[in-house]
Design a protein around this motif. Structure first.
Motif, PDB file in Angstrom:
ATOM      1  N   PHE A 309       1.977  13.892 175.925  1.00 57.47           N
ATOM      2  CA  PHE A 309       3.096  14.694 175.413  1.00 57.47           C
ATOM      3  C   PHE A 309       4.412  13.910 175.477  1.00 57.47           C
ATOM      4  O   PHE A 309       5.280  14.073 174.619  1.00 57.47           O
ATOM      5  CB  PHE A 309       3.188  16.035 176.139  1.00 57.47           C
ATOM      6  CG  PHE A 309       2.191  17.044 175.629  1.00 57.47           C
ATOM      7  CD1 PHE A 309       2.240  17.465 174.301  1.00 57.47           C
ATOM      8  CD2 PHE A 309       1.189  17.551 176.445  1.00 57.47           C
ATOM      9  CE1 PHE A 309       1.320  18.382 173.803  1.00 57.47           C
ATOM     10  CE2 PHE A 309       0.261  18.468 175.957  1.00 57.47           C
ATOM     11  CZ  PHE A 309       0.329  18.881 174.632  1.00 57.47           C
ATOM     12  N   ILE A 310       4.547  13.055 176.485  1.00 59.71           N
ATOM     13  CA  ILE A 310       5.757  12.213 176.526  1.00 59.71           C
ATOM     14  C   ILE A 310       5.787  11.328 175.277  1.00 59.71           C
ATOM     15  O   ILE A 310       6.790  11.239 174.562  1.00 59.71           O
ATOM     16  CB  ILE A 310       5.790  11.326 177.792  1.00 59.71           C
ATOM     17  CG1 ILE A 310       5.940  12.199 179.044  1.00 59.71           C
ATOM     18  CG2 ILE A 310       6.911  10.295 177.712  1.00 59.71           C
ATOM     19  CD1 ILE A 310       5.940  11.435 180.355  1.00 59.71           C
ATOM     20  N   LEU A 311       4.656  10.686 175.000  1.00 64.02           N
ATOM     21  CA  LEU A 311       4.617   9.787 173.843  1.00 64.02           C
ATOM     22  C   LEU A 311       4.787  10.541 172.530  1.00 64.02           C
ATOM     23  O   LEU A 311       5.461  10.072 171.615  1.00 64.02           O
ATOM     24  CB  LEU A 311       3.305   9.010 173.836  1.00 64.02           C
ATOM     25  CG  LEU A 311       3.188   8.026 174.997  1.00 64.02           C
ATOM     26  CD1 LEU A 311       1.782   7.497 175.110  1.00 64.02           C
ATOM     27  CD2 LEU A 311       4.171   6.878 174.818  1.00 64.02           C
ATOM     28  N   LEU A 312       4.215  11.730 172.471  1.00 64.54           N
ATOM     29  CA  LEU A 312       4.374  12.527 171.256  1.00 64.54           C
ATOM     30  C   LEU A 312       5.855  12.873 171.059  1.00 64.54           C
ATOM     31  O   LEU A 312       6.380  12.813 169.951  1.00 64.54           O
ATOM     32  CB  LEU A 312       3.522  13.798 171.348  1.00 64.54           C
ATOM     33  CG  LEU A 312       3.553  14.712 170.129  1.00 64.54           C
ATOM     34  CD1 LEU A 312       3.090  13.976 168.881  1.00 64.54           C
ATOM     35  CD2 LEU A 312       2.689  15.954 170.354  1.00 64.54           C
ATOM     36  N   GLY A 313       6.504  13.195 172.168  1.00 66.99           N
ATOM     37  CA  GLY A 313       7.935  13.485 172.097  1.00 66.99           C
ATOM     38  C   GLY A 313       8.713  12.280 171.594  1.00 66.99           C
ATOM     39  O   GLY A 313       9.593  12.398 170.729  1.00 66.99           O
ATOM     40  N   ILE A 314       8.377  11.107 172.118  1.00 69.46           N
ATOM     41  CA  ILE A 314       9.105   9.901 171.674  1.00 69.46           C
ATOM     42  C   ILE A 314       8.782   9.594 170.209  1.00 69.46           C
ATOM     43  O   ILE A 314       9.670   9.218 169.436  1.00 69.46           O
ATOM     44  CB  ILE A 314       8.771   8.686 172.564  1.00 69.46           C
ATOM     45  CG1 ILE A 314       9.112   9.002 174.026  1.00 69.46           C
ATOM     46  CG2 ILE A 314       9.576   7.465 172.116  1.00 69.46           C
ATOM     47  CD1 ILE A 314       8.742   7.895 174.988  1.00 69.46           C
TER      48      ILE A 314
END
Ligand code: PHE
Length: 457
Positions: A309-314
């Motif tokens: 989810f962090i990477l999706l956010g970025i």
């Protein structure tokens, strides 16, 4: 030249930034959602055809226009065809940027909450029904939806204040390899779940009877959305591109990476979706319901889930930056505003426009059930997604193709491509695509839509 326009710092800079723009919620959220609602495999086949036969040549045209004119979309049309109506395609692009940014930031805001929910083990022990319910409850809360939208838009603005080189390029470099690695892990887990087989069939066995005019349009529209085409993003990014760069290979790389990630997302989502007994047609919440289920079944699920989810956010951030940069470049070039003022106005405008979308998943009934077409209810967010994320992009791409193929002219566009790629020898083929294939297939679809308004949604 005095006042030289900022350019990407390195040769890889554009590919990274271009892929950063292309790869985002479009691949991981919108692609599975739309594929799920439009029949799966057959939709994907049409999507792939559009990428290769329509989108790629439009992307090259946008990049060439941008690099040649060094302008935002309105400026680009104006500098090649001054005092003509072509500029309205540019104006449409600026409006589309604003329209897409509004709902994009809302969905990206959800990813922020899902980082914390996953990290704190909120979903542990829940079954798929409970996970679904928790999504519904979460998105119907007006305070959290609007606050997350505000936080995400502020992050975007903060990066945009720094400008293109410092802002956009840096982020894209670290992100992609990481995102891809976690995506691979998800694919492995998803395809090895008991009951995954149905998902494979949904993804790889085209059922052509499920294809309607509407699903063809959805597939073509998704290809434009995912590749960031039709609103001038690639014109603006092309304007930061150096003359030494090879447009054809840059565009092909971006399209390849983007398509690859979308297919990986499909492979991560659908086998798991069927394994957990969920419906492919559930809409905007699809990945937010399916993914936590996969993480629950995964070794170190909390860790990988949080990372994902962090990477999706970025990934969403690097795309939203490229969306808001279009009106920003327009304000800077045409109104001579400072970057600071342009970012502030574009960002606040998009935030305000996104409020109704944030309230359209249960918070306000009138916005949640805005229209009903053939028994399916569409909320304000779906509506914005359709109008700006699909139809506007198709019209804008039609504009670019017609302009490049018929107005700008063969010799000029080939000359721009050859700057940086001297041995380019497929000029005639390219012209055939940009002059005939791309515009006529788009015209055909848009006319079909006009004659069959119920194919609209
Ligand atoms: N391509 C981006 C994504 O897939 C979204 C986008 C659309 C960006 C249009 C720019 C222009 O998330």
């Amino acid at each position: 030249m005095i006042n030289k326009r900022e350019t990407w710092a390195s040769k890889m800079g554009f590919i990274l930034a271009g892929a950063g723009s292309a790869i985002g919620l479009g691949n991981i959220w919108r692609f599975p959602t739309t594929a799920g609602q439009n029949g799966g495999a057959a939709f994907i086949v049409i999507y792939l055809f559009s990428v290769v036969f329509i989108c790629l040549c439009v992307m090259i045209a946008e990049l060439a226009l941008g690099r040649n004119t060094q302008k935002n979309p309105v400026g680009a049309y104006n500098s090649i065809a001054p005092k003509t109506a072509w500029k309205y395609f540019g104006v449409l692009g600026i409006l589309t940027g604003w329209g897409i940014a509004s709902f994009y930031s809302v969905v990206a805001g959800w990813t922020l909450a899902y980082i914390f929910k996953t990290a704190t083990g909120f979903f542990s022990g829940m079954n798929s029904e409970q996970i679904s319910e928790s999504f519904t409850t979460f998105v119907s809360n007006p305070i959290s939806s609007i606050s997350l939208h505000l936080i995400f838009m502020s992050l975007t603005m903060a990066i945009l204040f720094g400008g293109v080189k410092k802002g956009i390029e840096k982020w894209s470099k670290i992100l992609m390899p990481l995102l891809l690695s976690i995506l691979f892990l998800l694919v492995f887990r998803s395809v090895s779940l008991p009951g995954a087989k149905e998902g494979f069939e949904f993804l790889f066995k085209p059922d052509w009877t499920a294809i309607t005019g509407r699903s063809v349009i959805a597939a073509v529209g998704q290809a434009f959305f995912s590749l960031s085409l039709g609103m001038g993003t690639m014109i603006v990014y092309g304007s930061y591109l150096s003359k030494e760069e090879n447009l054809i290979s840059s565009a092909t790389w971006v399209a390849f990476l983007d398509t690859f990630i979308a297919l990986m997302a499909g492979l991560a989502i659908f086998p798991a979706l069927f394994a957990f007994g969920l419906e492919p047609t559930i809409g905007a919440g699809l990945i937010f319901v399916v993914l936590p289920n996969i993480f629950n079944e995964m070794f170190l699920g909390v860790l990988f889930g949080t990372g994902f989810f962090i990477l999706l956010g970025i990934a969403g951030l690097t795309s939203l930056i490229s969306i808001v940069e279009v009106p920003v470049a327009f304000f800077i070039d045409e109104f001579k505003w400072t970057r600071k003022k342009s970012v502030t106005i574009a960002g606040i405008g998009a935030f305000i426009a996104g409020i109704p979308a944030a309230l359209s998943l249960g918070a306000l009934d009138s916005l949640t059930n805005l229209i009903s077409i053939e028994g399916r209810n569409y909320g304000f967010l779906d509506f914005m997604n359709l109008i700006f994320g699909q139809y506007s992009l198709m019209i804008g791409s039609l504009g670019v193709a017609l302009f490049a193929g018929w107005k700008w002219g063969k010799s000029k566009i080939i000359k721009e491509i050859k700057t940086g790629f001297v041995n380019f020898s497929y000029g005639a083929l390219y012209i055939f695509f940009i002059k005939f294939i791309a515009p006529f297939s788009l015209l055909f679809l848009l006319i079909y839509l006009f004659l069959n308004p119920n194919a609209f949604a």
